[in-house]
Design an enzyme around this catalytic site. Structure first.
Site, mmCIF file in Angstrom:
data_model
loop_
_atom_site.group_PDB
_atom_site.id
_atom_site.type_symbol
_atom_site.label_atom_id
_atom_site.label_comp_id
_atom_site.label_asym_id
_atom_site.label_seq_id
_atom_site.Cartn_x
_atom_site.Cartn_y
_atom_site.Cartn_z
ATOM 1 N N CYS A 6 0.854 -1.207 0.000
ATOM 2 C CA CYS A 6 0.000 0.000 0.000
ATOM 3 C C CYS A 6 0.884 1.250 0.000
ATOM 4 O O CYS A 6 0.587 2.232 -0.686
ATOM 5 C CB CYS A 6 -0.929 0.006 1.204
ATOM 6 S SG CYS A 6 -2.415 -1.012 1.023
ATOM 7 N N HIS A 45 -6.211 -2.294 -1.143
ATOM 8 C CA HIS A 45 -5.641 -3.399 -0.357
ATOM 9 C C HIS A 45 -6.533 -4.637 -0.412
ATOM 10 O O HIS A 45 -7.694 -4.585 -0.021
ATOM 11 C CB HIS A 45 -5.434 -2.977 1.102
ATOM 12 C CG HIS A 45 -4.796 -4.053 1.916
ATOM 13 N ND1 HIS A 45 -3.432 -4.246 1.936
ATOM 14 C CD2 HIS A 45 -5.321 -5.028 2.685
ATOM 15 C CE1 HIS A 45 -3.146 -5.285 2.702
ATOM 16 N NE2 HIS A 45 -4.288 -5.779 3.170
ATOM 17 N N ASN A 85 1.551 -16.071 -4.944
ATOM 18 C CA ASN A 85 1.677 -16.890 -3.745
ATOM 19 C C ASN A 85 0.578 -16.497 -2.766
ATOM 20 O O ASN A 85 0.387 -15.316 -2.482
ATOM 21 C CB ASN A 85 3.053 -16.686 -3.105
ATOM 22 C CG ASN A 85 4.179 -17.190 -3.987
ATOM 23 O OD1 ASN A 85 4.044 -18.215 -4.655
ATOM 24 N ND2 ASN A 85 5.286 -16.456 -4.019
ATOM 25 N N GLY A 91 4.505 -19.483 0.512
ATOM 26 C CA GLY A 91 5.614 -18.562 0.728
ATOM 27 C C GLY A 91 5.258 -17.106 0.531
ATOM 28 O O GLY A 91 6.128 -16.280 0.236
ATOM 29 N N HIS A 96 -0.368 -8.384 0.636
ATOM 30 C CA HIS A 96 -1.126 -7.509 -0.266
ATOM 31 C C HIS A 96 -1.077 -8.223 -1.615
ATOM 32 O O HIS A 96 0.032 -8.489 -2.128
ATOM 33 C CB HIS A 96 -0.473 -6.114 -0.320
ATOM 34 C CG HIS A 96 -1.155 -5.126 -1.222
ATOM 35 N ND1 HIS A 96 -1.574 -3.874 -0.782
ATOM 36 C CD2 HIS A 96 -1.458 -5.172 -2.535
ATOM 37 C CE1 HIS A 96 -2.109 -3.207 -1.798
ATOM 38 N NE2 HIS A 96 -2.048 -3.984 -2.879
ATOM 39 N N HIS A 98 -0.539 -9.735 -4.998
ATOM 40 C CA HIS A 98 0.390 -9.355 -6.054
ATOM 41 C C HIS A 98 0.627 -10.521 -6.983
ATOM 42 O O HIS A 98 0.560 -11.680 -6.582
ATOM 43 C CB HIS A 98 1.716 -8.844 -5.479
ATOM 44 C CG HIS A 98 2.371 -9.764 -4.502
ATOM 45 N ND1 HIS A 98 1.948 -9.856 -3.184
ATOM 46 C CD2 HIS A 98 3.404 -10.636 -4.624
ATOM 47 C CE1 HIS A 98 2.705 -10.743 -2.545
ATOM 48 N NE2 HIS A 98 3.589 -11.241 -3.400
HETATM 49 P P1 5GP Z 1 5.776 -13.005 -2.057
HETATM 50 O O1 5GP Z 1 6.918 -13.765 -1.413
HETATM 51 O O2 5GP Z 1 4.868 -12.407 -1.011
HETATM 52 O O3 5GP Z 1 5.032 -13.787 -3.108
HETATM 53 O O4 5GP Z 1 6.439 -11.840 -2.865
HETATM 54 C C1 5GP Z 1 6.860 -10.652 -2.292
HETATM 55 C C2 5GP Z 1 7.908 -10.088 -3.198
HETATM 56 O O5 5GP Z 1 8.081 -8.731 -2.862
HETATM 57 C C3 5GP Z 1 9.274 -10.765 -3.102
HETATM 58 O O6 5GP Z 1 9.648 -11.280 -4.367
HETATM 59 C C4 5GP Z 1 10.195 -9.627 -2.618
HETATM 60 O O7 5GP Z 1 11.480 -9.670 -3.194
HETATM 61 C C5 5GP Z 1 9.427 -8.390 -3.024
HETATM 62 N N1 5GP Z 1 9.668 -7.224 -2.172
HETATM 63 C C6 5GP Z 1 9.667 -7.199 -0.807
HETATM 64 N N2 5GP Z 1 9.874 -5.944 -0.371
HETATM 65 C C7 5GP Z 1 10.017 -5.161 -1.477
HETATM 66 C C8 5GP Z 1 10.253 -3.768 -1.662
HETATM 67 O O8 5GP Z 1 10.373 -2.980 -0.716
HETATM 68 N N3 5GP Z 1 10.339 -3.317 -2.940
HETATM 69 C C9 5GP Z 1 10.202 -4.158 -4.021
HETATM 70 N N4 5GP Z 1 10.325 -3.606 -5.239
HETATM 71 N N5 5GP Z 1 9.976 -5.474 -3.874
HETATM 72 C C10 5GP Z 1 9.868 -5.975 -2.622
HETATM 73 ZN ZN ZN Z 2 -1.843 -3.241 1.162
#
Ligand code: 5GP
Ligand code: ZN
Length: 113
Positions: A6, A45, A85, A91, A96, A98
């Site tokens: 967010c 969100h 995910n 994982g 949020h 994505h």
């Molecule tokens: P998840 O593991 O929840 O599927 O993916 C989260 C993703 O967000 C990860 O691939 C991680 O590298 C990315 N990520 C986490 N914090 C940040 C950030 O502050 N900026 C950016 N650009 N990516 C982020």
């Molecule tokens: Zn959010």
């Protein structure tokens, strides 16, 4: 709300943007797992895929309408993979919704280790 994505959507935390409009933001992942690794988020969100419902599912359709252009703009001529995910076993680290767009490399046929 204390939500990292967010804050990124609001511009309070900087990101390298790939696409943005009033409803969604696409930005480059900070720890890329492929030569092209872009995250696409709704600006509103939603905690995960489990938070998608009849009231908010239009934004998911809208994201999927935009993904081909975001991928093309990133140079992904030969295809790409889209991953979301959901929850602990998958994982998910940022609560949020994505969608990861991954590409720029030939990936293994298997989708889990
Ligand atoms: P998840 O593991 O929840 O599927 O993916 C989260 C993703 O967000 C990860 O691939 C991680 O590298 C990315 N990520 C986490 N914090 C940040 C950030 O502050 N900026 C950016 N650009 N990516 C982020
Ligand atoms: Zn959010």
């Amino acid at each position: 709300m204390d939500c990292l994505f967010c804050k990124i959507a609001a511009g309070e935390i900087p990101s390298r943007k790939a696409y943005e409009d009033d409803k969604i933001l696409a930005f480059w992942d900070i720890a890329p797992q492929a030569p092209v690794h872009i995250l696409v988020i709704p600006k509103t969100h939603i905690e995960s895929m489990n938070g998608v419902n009849a009231e908010n599912s239009k934004i998911v359709a809208y994201i999927f309408e935009k993904i081909p252009q975001i991928a093309a703009d990133a140079g992904l001529k030969n295809g790409y993979r889209v991953i979301s995910n959901c929850g602990k076993d998958a994982g998910q680290t940022v609560p949020h919704l994505h969608f990861h767009i991954l590409g720029g490399v030939t990936m293994d046929a298997g989708m889990i280790k």
